[in-house]
Scaffold this active site. Structure first.
Site, short mmCIF file in Angstrom:
data_model
loop_
_atom_site.label_atom_id
_atom_site.label_comp_id
_atom_site.label_asym_id
_atom_site.label_seq_id
_atom_site.Cartn_x
_atom_site.Cartn_y
_atom_site.Cartn_z
N LYS A 53 35.05 23.84 30.48
CA LYS A 53 34.97 25.29 30.36
C LYS A 53 34.25 25.60 29.06
O LYS A 53 34.64 25.10 28.00
CB LYS A 53 36.34 25.95 30.36
CG LYS A 53 36.23 27.47 30.32
CD LYS A 53 37.58 28.14 30.44
CE LYS A 53 37.38 29.65 30.53
NZ LYS A 53 38.68 30.36 30.60
N SER A 55 31.68 28.91 26.99
CA SER A 55 31.32 30.32 26.98
C SER A 55 30.07 30.55 27.82
O SER A 55 29.13 29.74 27.78
CB SER A 55 31.03 30.79 25.55
OG SER A 55 32.14 30.62 24.71
N THR A 108 30.82 34.09 24.03
CA THR A 108 30.39 35.31 24.69
C THR A 108 30.81 36.52 23.87
O THR A 108 30.08 37.50 23.78
CB THR A 108 30.98 35.40 26.10
OG1 THR A 108 30.65 34.22 26.83
CG2 THR A 108 30.45 36.62 26.84
N ALA A 109 31.98 36.44 23.26
CA ALA A 109 32.46 37.54 22.43
C ALA A 109 31.47 37.86 21.32
O ALA A 109 31.12 39.03 21.08
CB ALA A 109 33.83 37.19 21.84
N HIS A 152 41.20 37.08 24.39
CA HIS A 152 42.39 36.58 25.07
C HIS A 152 43.63 37.40 24.77
O HIS A 152 43.61 38.62 24.84
CB HIS A 152 42.61 35.10 24.71
CG HIS A 152 41.49 34.20 25.13
ND1 HIS A 152 40.76 34.40 26.28
CD2 HIS A 152 40.96 33.10 24.54
CE1 HIS A 152 39.84 33.46 26.39
NE2 HIS A 152 39.94 32.66 25.36
#
Length: 276
Positions: A53, A55, A108-109, A152
Site C-alpha cells: 500500500k 500513496s 497524497t495529503a 486518518h
C-alpha cells in the site's frame, strides 16, 4: 506472498481474511506493517514486498515496476486530510510564511496541500517540516509548529489536543472537481498476476463486510491505542465502494489528481494510461 500495509484499522479490516487464510485459493501472506512513508520509498526504489500500500501521490515514481490494483485501497468522499492550527482562525491566509508539519513528502495529503496552497495561500507557506504522523498534533499543540497536515484517525481525535480545523482538503477537492479523493493505493509488481491478486483482495474485502466482527481482535491489536469506537469510525470512513472496485469515478479521480500534479510540476511526467 509478501505484502506491506499499515497497521491502521481500515487496512487490517480489509486484509484480515487474506492474512488469516480465509480466502480460498489465496497464498499464505507474509505481512510487513509499515507506515506509508516507508512503503512509498520502498516502491520508488523497487524494493520491499511484491504487494504494497502506497500513496496515490507516489504512483508517478513507481508505475514502471508496479501496477495499480483496482481494489483494497483508500479512496472516498468526506475523508480528506485536515489542516490544523491552535485556533483555526484567519483562513488559508493565516498560513502565509508559516511552518507546517506534513507526514510525508510523497503522501497524497501533502500533494493535495500543495495544490490547495497554490490556490488558497497568498505568498505561499513558509517551511515544510516532515515528521512522523503521530508527532504532528502534539507539535502543533505545544507551539513547535504553526500548523499540521493530518490524516486518518486525526479526523476524529484532533479536538483532544485542543486543536481546530483550518481547512478540510477533501471538501476543497470535492467542491473543486466533483470527484472522490484518492488517498492510498494497492500496487503489485508487474511480473505478478495482477488479476488473481485483485481477486483475492476483493474476496477479503467482501469477507470483512460479511463478517464485520471477525477482524475486531486483529484490528485492535494493531490500532495503536485507539479506542474501539475510533477504530470503527476509521473503518466506516475509509472502507467503502471504492475499496472493492475503483470504478469509473475512482480512476477519474486518480487521473485528475495526478494530471493536475504533473501540470503544476509537482510530480514527474508519466504516461497516464499506465494507471489502468
Amino acid at each position: 506472498m509478501n505484502i506491506a500495509y499499515s497497521p491502521c484499522p481500515n487496512d487490517t479490516f480489509v486484509f484480515h481474511a487474506l492474512a488469516h487464510g480465509l480466502v480460498p485459493g489465496a497464498p499464505e501472506l507474509n505481512v510487513t506493517y509499515a507506515d506509508i512513508d516507508i512503503t512509498n520509498n520502498w516502491a520508488a526504489r523497487a524494493e520491499g514486498p511484491e504487494v504494497m500500500k502506497i500513496s496515490y501521490a507516489a504512483l508517478p515514481w513507481v508505475l514502471n515496476d508496479y501496477r495499480l490494483l483496482p481494489c483494497g485501497g483508500a479512496l472516498g468522499r468526506g475523508c480528506g486530510p485536515l489542516v490544523l492550527t491552535k485556533d483555526g482562525e484567519g483562513g488559508p491566509a493565516a498560513l502565509t510564511g508559516k511552518r507546517v508539519a506534513v507526514p510525508s513528502e510523497r503522501s497524497t495529503a501533502y500533494l493535495l496541500f500543495r495544490l490547495w496552497a497554490a490556490q488558497q495561500v497568498p505568498g505561499g507557506v513558509g517551511e515544510i517540516v516532515v515528521m512522523p504522523f503521530h508527532e504532528i498534533m502534539p507539535a502543533v499543540r505545544d507551539g513547535l509548529i504553526d500548523a499540521g497536515l493530518v490524516i486518518h484517525e486525526a479526523r476524529f481525535t484532533y479536538p483532544n489536543y485542543g486543536l481546530s480545523k483550518l481547512a478540510d482538503l477533501g471538501s476543497w477537492w470535492e467542491e473543486d472537481t466533483g470527484l472522490p479523493i484518492p488517498l492510498g493505493a494497492i500496487i503489485a509488481k508487474r511480473s505478478l498476476n495482477a488479476e488473481s491478486i485483485a481477486g483475492w483482495i476483493r474476496s477479503s474485502v467482501e469477507y470483512a463486510w460479511s463478517h464485520p466482527y471477525a477482524s475486531r481482535g486483529y484490528v485492535m491489536e494493531h490500532a495503536q491505542e485507539l479506542s474501539e469506537d475510533v477504530a470503527q469510525s476509521h473503518i466506516d470512513l475509509y472502507v467503502n465502494e471504492f475499496t472493492a472496485n475503483l470504478g469509473e469515478d475512482g480512476y477519474a479521480a486518480v487521473e485528475a489528481l495526478l494530471g493536475r500534479a504533473v501540470a503544476e510540476g509537482l510530480v514527474p511526467s508519466f504516461d497516464l494510461s499506465l494507471i489502468k
